[in-house]
Design a protein around this motif. Structure first.
Motif, PDB file in Angstrom:
ATOM      1  N   GLY A   1     -12.177 -33.465 -14.235  1.00 18.73           N
ATOM      2  CA  GLY A   1     -12.162 -32.217 -13.541  1.00 18.73           C
ATOM      3  C   GLY A   1     -11.027 -32.155 -12.537  1.00 18.73           C
ATOM      4  N   GLY A   2     -11.053 -31.083 -11.737  1.00 16.55           N
ATOM      5  CA  GLY A   2     -10.029 -30.895 -10.742  1.00 16.55           C
ATOM      6  C   GLY A   2     -10.341 -31.605  -9.448  1.00 16.55           C
ATOM      7  N   LEU A   3      -9.499 -31.395  -8.438  1.00 18.35           N
ATOM      8  CA  LEU A   3      -9.647 -32.045  -7.145  1.00 18.35           C
ATOM      9  C   LEU A   3      -9.493 -31.020  -6.047  1.00 18.35           C
ATOM     10  N   SER A   4     -10.416 -31.059  -5.100  1.00  9.50           N
ATOM     11  CA  SER A   4     -10.312 -30.276  -3.875  1.00  9.50           C
ATOM     12  C   SER A   4     -10.544 -31.229  -2.727  1.00  9.50           C
ATOM     13  N   GLY A   5      -9.460 -31.685  -2.102  1.00  5.99           N
ATOM     14  CA  GLY A   5      -9.556 -32.668  -1.049  1.00  5.99           C
ATOM     15  C   GLY A   5      -8.394 -33.617  -1.112  1.00  5.99           C
ATOM     16  N   ALA A   6      -8.720 -34.942  -1.062  1.00  5.55           N
ATOM     17  CA  ALA A   6      -7.660 -35.940  -1.038  1.00  5.55           C
ATOM     18  C   ALA A   6      -8.019 -37.124  -1.917  1.00  5.55           C
ATOM     19  N   GLN A   7      -6.976 -37.729  -2.500  1.00  7.17           N
ATOM     20  CA  GLN A   7      -7.101 -38.953  -3.273  1.00  7.17           C
ATOM     21  C   GLN A   7      -6.145 -39.991  -2.722  1.00  7.17           C
ATOM     22  N   PHE A   8      -6.633 -41.243  -2.637  1.00  4.78           N
ATOM     23  CA  PHE A   8      -5.809 -42.360  -2.168  1.00  4.78           C
ATOM     24  C   PHE A   8      -5.928 -43.499  -3.162  1.00  4.78           C
ATOM     25  N   ALA A  15      -6.050 -36.468 -11.657  1.00  2.00           N
ATOM     26  CA  ALA A  15      -6.957 -35.320 -11.637  1.00  2.00           C
ATOM     27  C   ALA A  15      -6.719 -34.536 -12.921  1.00  2.00           C
ATOM     28  N   ARG A  16      -7.761 -34.368 -13.735  1.00  5.57           N
ATOM     29  CA  ARG A  16      -7.591 -33.731 -15.029  1.00  5.57           C
ATOM     30  C   ARG A  16      -7.412 -32.215 -14.936  1.00  5.57           C
ATOM     31  N   GLY A  17      -7.776 -31.642 -13.809  1.00  3.27           N
ATOM     32  CA  GLY A  17      -7.642 -30.210 -13.608  1.00  3.27           C
ATOM     33  C   GLY A  17      -6.710 -29.902 -12.455  1.00  3.27           C
ATOM     34  N   PRO A  18      -6.846 -28.714 -11.865  1.00  3.03           N
ATOM     35  CA  PRO A  18      -5.993 -28.336 -10.731  1.00  3.03           C
ATOM     36  C   PRO A  18      -6.317 -29.147  -9.491  1.00  3.03           C
ATOM     37  N   VAL A  19      -5.321 -29.270  -8.609  1.00  4.19           N
ATOM     38  CA  VAL A  19      -5.462 -30.012  -7.367  1.00  4.19           C
ATOM     39  C   VAL A  19      -5.205 -29.085  -6.195  1.00  4.19           C
ATOM     40  N   THR A  20      -6.181 -29.016  -5.301  1.00  2.00           N
ATOM     41  CA  THR A  20      -6.016 -28.317  -4.032  1.00  2.00           C
ATOM     42  C   THR A  20      -6.254 -29.336  -2.935  1.00  2.00           C
ATOM     43  N   GLY A  21      -5.172 -29.821  -2.368  1.00  2.24           N
ATOM     44  CA  GLY A  21      -5.294 -30.860  -1.372  1.00  2.24           C
ATOM     45  C   GLY A  21      -4.136 -31.814  -1.442  1.00  2.24           C
ATOM     46  N   VAL A  26       0.655 -45.581  -4.418  1.00  2.66           N
ATOM     47  CA  VAL A  26       1.831 -46.416  -4.563  1.00  2.66           C
ATOM     48  C   VAL A  26       2.412 -46.257  -5.961  1.00  2.66           C
ATOM     49  N   GLY A  27       1.553 -46.111  -6.970  1.00  2.00           N
ATOM     50  CA  GLY A  27       2.018 -46.048  -8.346  1.00  2.00           C
ATOM     51  C   GLY A  27       2.379 -44.648  -8.816  1.00  2.00           C
ATOM     52  N   ALA A  28       1.345 -43.777  -8.983  1.00  2.35           N
ATOM     53  CA  ALA A  28       1.592 -42.447  -9.528  1.00  2.35           C
ATOM     54  C   ALA A  28       0.482 -41.490  -9.140  1.00  2.35           C
ATOM     55  N   ASN A  29       0.848 -40.194  -9.079  1.00  2.00           N
ATOM     56  CA  ASN A  29      -0.108 -39.109  -8.892  1.00  2.00           C
ATOM     57  C   ASN A  29       0.043 -38.132 -10.035  1.00  2.00           C
ATOM     58  N   VAL A  30      -1.096 -37.734 -10.636  1.00  2.00           N
ATOM     59  CA  VAL A  30      -1.051 -36.808 -11.751  1.00  2.00           C
ATOM     60  C   VAL A  30      -2.051 -35.687 -11.492  1.00  2.00           C
ATOM     61  N   ALA A  31      -1.564 -34.455 -11.567  1.00  2.00           N
ATOM     62  CA  ALA A  31      -2.422 -33.269 -11.512  1.00  2.00           C
ATOM     63  C   ALA A  31      -2.408 -32.638 -12.893  1.00  2.00           C
ATOM     64  N   GLY A  32      -3.588 -32.504 -13.528  1.00  2.00           N
ATOM     65  CA  GLY A  32      -3.656 -32.003 -14.889  1.00  2.00           C
ATOM     66  C   GLY A  32      -3.384 -30.524 -15.029  1.00  2.00           C
ATOM     67  N   GLY A  43       6.012 -44.216  -6.678  1.00  2.00           N
ATOM     68  CA  GLY A  43       6.374 -44.115  -8.084  1.00  2.00           C
ATOM     69  C   GLY A  43       6.728 -42.716  -8.524  1.00  2.00           C
ATOM     70  N   VAL A  44       5.796 -42.065  -9.289  1.00  2.00           N
ATOM     71  CA  VAL A  44       6.076 -40.771  -9.897  1.00  2.00           C
ATOM     72  C   VAL A  44       4.937 -39.797  -9.608  1.00  2.00           C
ATOM     73  N   ASN A  45       5.319 -38.534  -9.290  1.00  2.00           N
ATOM     74  CA  ASN A  45       4.376 -37.434  -9.159  1.00  2.00           C
ATOM     75  C   ASN A  45       4.524 -36.503 -10.354  1.00  2.00           C
ATOM     76  N   VAL A  46       3.389 -36.152 -10.980  1.00  2.00           N
ATOM     77  CA  VAL A  46       3.405 -35.277 -12.141  1.00  2.00           C
ATOM     78  C   VAL A  46       2.414 -34.142 -11.935  1.00  2.00           C
ATOM     79  N   VAL A  47       2.895 -32.914 -12.162  1.00  4.47           N
ATOM     80  CA  VAL A  47       2.032 -31.735 -12.147  1.00  4.47           C
ATOM     81  C   VAL A  47       2.176 -31.041 -13.493  1.00  4.47           C
ATOM     82  N   ARG A  48       1.068 -30.935 -14.226  1.00  6.74           N
ATOM     83  CA  ARG A  48       1.103 -30.289 -15.532  1.00  6.74           C
ATOM     84  C   ARG A  48       0.789 -28.803 -15.393  1.00  6.74           C
TER      85      ARG A  48
END
Length: 351
Positions: A1-8, A15-21, A26-32, A43-48
């Motif tokens: 699902g998506g994320l509303s808040g913060a991830q560390f 996050a498999r869905g949208p990210v609000t937050g 250190v490695g990677a962040n992915v917003a689905g 590392g790498v940030n990815v927004v689909r």
């Protein structure tokens, strides 16, 4: 699902869905899907999807949709469908759609869509439709430009504005080219440079006689009103006058008046007695004013006057035989430097 808040995470945030937050890793962040907020990683940030906010990475930032905000990375920033904001990178910035804002990189800035703003880099700028400014210590290219290019090498298709650099190349220019080498298929404006090959400008060969050299040949290149001039002259030995060679270059202004024209230019030359490229201790400066008549499309006659100043140093040959009419002479440096001034005449043809 998506994320509303913060991830560390030390590894990766997904996050498999949208990210609000926010996502921090250190490695990677992915917003689905779309991002509204912040991604920060080593590392790498990815927004689909589309990103609104900021992506901060050492590695790279990638958004498959539009970016409304900021991407900052050491390696690469990619806005798949366009950018409204800024991309700041050491490596490369890429906008796959329209861009309004800033791209700044050490390596390359590339915008596939219409650009309104600034591209600044040490390497390469590329834009399709550019309205604004491209700056580079390397190469800037725009297929259509409304604004300016300030780079070592500027390349454009249709240019409405200015190109300022060492080398300027364009198909059609409405504005100005300022550089050492200017090339344009058609120019509606001015070209200022050492070598200017522009349609609608000046490209002439001149042959004339003067009081300095009996036979002179010059190449005149430039835009409609500003030109550069490269000259070489020769006089054989006649009576007490020695054989001499003259080689020079100058910059001038051209004023067309129907079939008549007026030129004023400043030319600096060296004077030689044995061979053209021998070392010399003589420099001749001339301010020339000429008037011409265009007899036919590719043939004109001209004549005029000059103010000549010859400087001789290191107690070398003063060339006393040069000069006509009244003269002014000044000796300095305990006789080792001589300055002479006199009026001159010239007349010739232009093709």
């Amino acid at each position: 699902g998506g994320l509303s808040g913060a991830q560390f995470a030390v590894g990766a945030n997904l996050a498999r869905g949208p990210v609000t937050g926010a996502q921090f890793s250190v490695g990677a962040n992915v917003a689905g899907a779309d991002l509204l907020g912040l991604q920060s990683t080593v590392g790498v940030n990815v927004v689909r999807g589309s990103a609104e906010g900021a992506q901060l990475a050492v590695g790279g930032n990638i958004a498959s949709g539009e970016v409304n905000g900021t991407q900052m990375a050491v390696a690469v920033n990619v806005a798949g469908k366009g950018l409204l904001g800024a991309q700041l990178g050491v490596g490369a910035n890429v906008s796959g759609g329209p861009m309004r804002g800033l791209q700044a990189a050490v390596g390359a800035n590339i915008a596939a869509g219409r650009v309104h703003g600034l591209q600044a880099t040490a390497g390469l700028n590329v834009a399709g439709q550019m309205t604004g400014l491209q700056m580079s210590s390397g190469v800037s290219y725009a297929r259509n430009l409304s604004g300016a290019q300030l780079s070592i090498i500027n390349v454009g298709g249709e240019v409405d504005g200015a190109q300022v650099g060492i080398v300027n190349i364009a198909s059609n220019v409405s504005g100005a080219q300022v550089g050492i080498l200017n090339v344009a298929r058609e120019l509606d404006g001015e070209a200022v440079g050492l070598l200017s090959f522009v349609g609608g400008g000046q490209a002439h060969v001149q042959v004339w006689a003067s009081d300095v050299a009996l036979t002179n040949v010059g190449v005149k290149l430039g835009g409609r009103h500003i030109y550069s001039l490269f000259t070489v002259g020769y006089s054989p030995s006649i009576d007490e006058d020695r054989r001499r060679y003259v080689m020079g270059a100058g910059l001038g202004g051209h004023i067309p008046a129907g079939r008549f024209f007026f030129d004023i230019d400043a030319v600096s030359s060296t004077v030689h007695t044995k061979r053209l490229f021998d070392d010399t201790n003589h420099v001749l400066a001339q301010l020339r004013l000429t008037a011409g008549w265009q007899v036919a499309r590719h043939f004109a006659v001209f004549g005029g006057v000059s103010a000549n100043t010859l400087v001789t140093w290191d107690d070398s040959d003063p060339w006393k035989e040069l000069g006509i009419g009244p003269q002014w002479r000044h000796v300095a440096d305990e006789g080792r430097t001589t300055v002479r001034m006199w009026p001159g005449l010239l007349a010739g043809v232009q093709i």
